[in-house]
Write a protein that holds these residues in place. Sequence first.
Motif, PDB file in Angstrom:
ATOM      1  N   SER A  66       0.857  -1.174   0.000  1.00  0.00           N
ATOM      2  CA  SER A  66       0.000   0.000   0.000  1.00  0.00           C
ATOM      3  C   SER A  66       0.898   1.230   0.000  1.00  0.00           C
ATOM      4  O   SER A  66       2.098   1.130   0.284  1.00  0.00           O
ATOM      5  CB  SER A  66      -0.916   0.017   1.227  1.00  0.00           C
ATOM      6  N   PHE A  67       0.318   2.382  -0.317  1.00  0.00           N
ATOM      7  CA  PHE A  67       1.117   3.612  -0.261  1.00  0.00           C
ATOM      8  C   PHE A  67       0.309   4.739   0.365  1.00  0.00           C
ATOM      9  O   PHE A  67      -0.920   4.741   0.330  1.00  0.00           O
ATOM     10  CB  PHE A  67       1.627   4.025  -1.648  1.00  0.00           C
ATOM     11  N   VAL A  68       1.032   5.667   0.954  1.00  0.00           N
ATOM     12  CA  VAL A  68       0.409   6.866   1.500  1.00  0.00           C
ATOM     13  C   VAL A  68       1.279   8.066   1.128  1.00  0.00           C
ATOM     14  O   VAL A  68       2.507   7.995   1.179  1.00  0.00           O
ATOM     15  CB  VAL A  68       0.218   6.766   3.034  1.00  0.00           C
ATOM     16  N   ILE A  69       0.617   9.143   0.720  1.00  0.00           N
ATOM     17  CA  ILE A  69       1.315  10.374   0.347  1.00  0.00           C
ATOM     18  C   ILE A  69       0.897  11.478   1.302  1.00  0.00           C
ATOM     19  O   ILE A  69      -0.296  11.709   1.513  1.00  0.00           O
ATOM     20  CB  ILE A  69       0.992  10.796  -1.103  1.00  0.00           C
ATOM     21  N   GLN A  70       1.881  12.139   1.894  1.00  0.00           N
ATOM     22  CA  GLN A  70       1.645  13.286   2.771  1.00  0.00           C
ATOM     23  C   GLN A  70       2.328  14.507   2.171  1.00  0.00           C
ATOM     24  O   GLN A  70       3.371  14.383   1.527  1.00  0.00           O
ATOM     25  CB  GLN A  70       2.213  13.011   4.170  1.00  0.00           C
ATOM     26  N   ALA A  71       1.757  15.672   2.393  1.00  0.00           N
ATOM     27  CA  ALA A  71       2.338  16.892   1.831  1.00  0.00           C
ATOM     28  C   ALA A  71       2.150  18.057   2.782  1.00  0.00           C
ATOM     29  O   ALA A  71       1.160  18.122   3.509  1.00  0.00           O
ATOM     30  CB  ALA A  71       1.703  17.210   0.477  1.00  0.00           C
ATOM     31  N   ALA A  72       3.125  18.965   2.777  1.00  0.00           N
ATOM     32  CA  ALA A  72       3.057  20.163   3.617  1.00  0.00           C
ATOM     33  C   ALA A  72       3.670  21.327   2.861  1.00  0.00           C
ATOM     34  O   ALA A  72       4.576  21.154   2.035  1.00  0.00           O
ATOM     35  CB  ALA A  72       3.794  19.939   4.931  1.00  0.00           C
ATOM     36  N   LYS A  73       3.197  22.504   3.149  1.00  0.00           N
ATOM     37  CA  LYS A  73       3.672  23.713   2.473  1.00  0.00           C
ATOM     38  C   LYS A  73       5.087  24.057   2.905  1.00  0.00           C
ATOM     39  O   LYS A  73       5.450  23.906   4.076  1.00  0.00           O
ATOM     40  CB  LYS A  73       2.744  24.886   2.799  1.00  0.00           C
ATOM     41  N   LEU A  74       5.904  24.500   1.954  1.00  0.00           N
ATOM     42  CA  LEU A  74       7.216  25.062   2.236  1.00  0.00           C
ATOM     43  C   LEU A  74       7.168  26.565   2.000  1.00  0.00           C
ATOM     44  O   LEU A  74       6.488  27.035   1.082  1.00  0.00           O
ATOM     45  CB  LEU A  74       8.288  24.433   1.337  1.00  0.00           C
ATOM     46  N   GLU A  75       7.916  27.300   2.798  1.00  0.00           N
ATOM     47  CA  GLU A  75       7.878  28.757   2.688  1.00  0.00           C
ATOM     48  C   GLU A  75       8.715  29.272   1.522  1.00  0.00           C
ATOM     49  O   GLU A  75       8.379  30.278   0.906  1.00  0.00           O
ATOM     50  CB  GLU A  75       8.372  29.391   4.000  1.00  0.00           C
ATOM     51  N   ASN A  76       9.822  28.595   1.222  1.00  0.00           N
ATOM     52  CA  ASN A  76      10.758  29.110   0.233  1.00  0.00           C
ATOM     53  C   ASN A  76      10.750  28.273  -1.042  1.00  0.00           C
ATOM     54  O   ASN A  76      10.835  27.053  -0.981  1.00  0.00           O
ATOM     55  CB  ASN A  76      12.180  29.123   0.806  1.00  0.00           C
ATOM     56  N   ILE A  77      10.624  28.963  -2.168  1.00  0.00           N
ATOM     57  CA  ILE A  77      10.712  28.281  -3.458  1.00  0.00           C
ATOM     58  C   ILE A  77      12.172  28.026  -3.806  1.00  0.00           C
ATOM     59  O   ILE A  77      12.551  26.907  -4.158  1.00  0.00           O
ATOM     60  CB  ILE A  77      10.026  29.113  -4.554  1.00  0.00           C
ATOM     61  N   ARG A  78      13.003  29.054  -3.690  1.00  0.00           N
ATOM     62  CA  ARG A  78      14.430  28.895  -3.999  1.00  0.00           C
ATOM     63  C   ARG A  78      15.133  28.249  -2.810  1.00  0.00           C
ATOM     64  O   ARG A  78      14.718  28.369  -1.668  1.00  0.00           O
ATOM     65  CB  ARG A  78      15.085  30.248  -4.287  1.00  0.00           C
ATOM     66  N   TYR A  79      16.232  27.564  -3.106  1.00  0.00           N
ATOM     67  CA  TYR A  79      17.071  27.040  -2.042  1.00  0.00           C
ATOM     68  C   TYR A  79      17.861  28.184  -1.416  1.00  0.00           C
ATOM     69  O   TYR A  79      18.353  29.079  -2.118  1.00  0.00           O
ATOM     70  CB  TYR A  79      18.047  25.995  -2.592  1.00  0.00           C
TER      71      TYR A  79
END
Length: 278
Positions: free
Chosen positions: A108-121
């Motif tokens: 089975s698989f599970v995908i989790q996601a969260a917002k990051l503040e910075n687009i550039r490294y």
Amino acid sequence: MINFNGVIQDSDLQLTVSNRSFLYGDGVFETLKIVNNKILFFEDHYFRLMASMRIVRMEIPMTFTMEYLEEQIMKLVGLLAIKDAARVRFTVFRNEGGFYLPNDNSISFVIQAAKLENIRYKIPKIQFEVDLYKDFIVPRQLLSTLKTANKITHVTASIFAKENQLDSTLLINETKNVIEAANGNLFMLMGNKLITPPISEGCLNGIMRKQIISLAKQIDSVEVIEAAISPFDLQKADELFITNVIVGIQPITKYRKKEFEVRLANQLLEKLNALIEA
């Protein structure tokens, strides 16, 4: 919200106590970064995930094409409205049943996601101090190079760092060579030589490691070498830095009494941002 086996569900989904990832660490995962509606280095992530599943003898569903996995990831981040910059964890685990020997190898698989503040490294911490972690070693074996659900050495190393007011720790193998940090691959600049441990030393087969090796080879004044690093080498280094897909590059500024430059790390960071913005 999460994506569980292709179905978007509430994020408080409860797995059973018979879950094999929970009981035995019987799972593998990928940590991905999304920038401007694009999964960075997705082909590399996909093939590493497929290789990891084969190595631990999981059954790979016929549906697990690169297009399908990308669709499942982007479906979730789209619903969460975080396509500009997001951190994603894609976890695959063997279905419950059996003891050490599973009833079958289906997954089975599970995908989790969260917002990051910075687009550039960018460099997340200006001052970053590390030390060696000696309580447990990472063995020189193929399993050590995978992102599995069994990362207890990295967990205890991170706790050790916090208890000792460090930002991270450096892990060693059974020959006492330094192989990586608790939070990413390790690079060492000594003169004009940029050295990183080879995969045969037991370090993670990192996606960002591969990118940094490629970018560093574009710099004429730098010779890139994959070679073992001893703790004694660290004291003689000009620069040390850690790499992973989420952070990019984190320079180490202090190891014990030795302080380090950040010149090459900054140069590579510029190249990395140019690469993802191309």
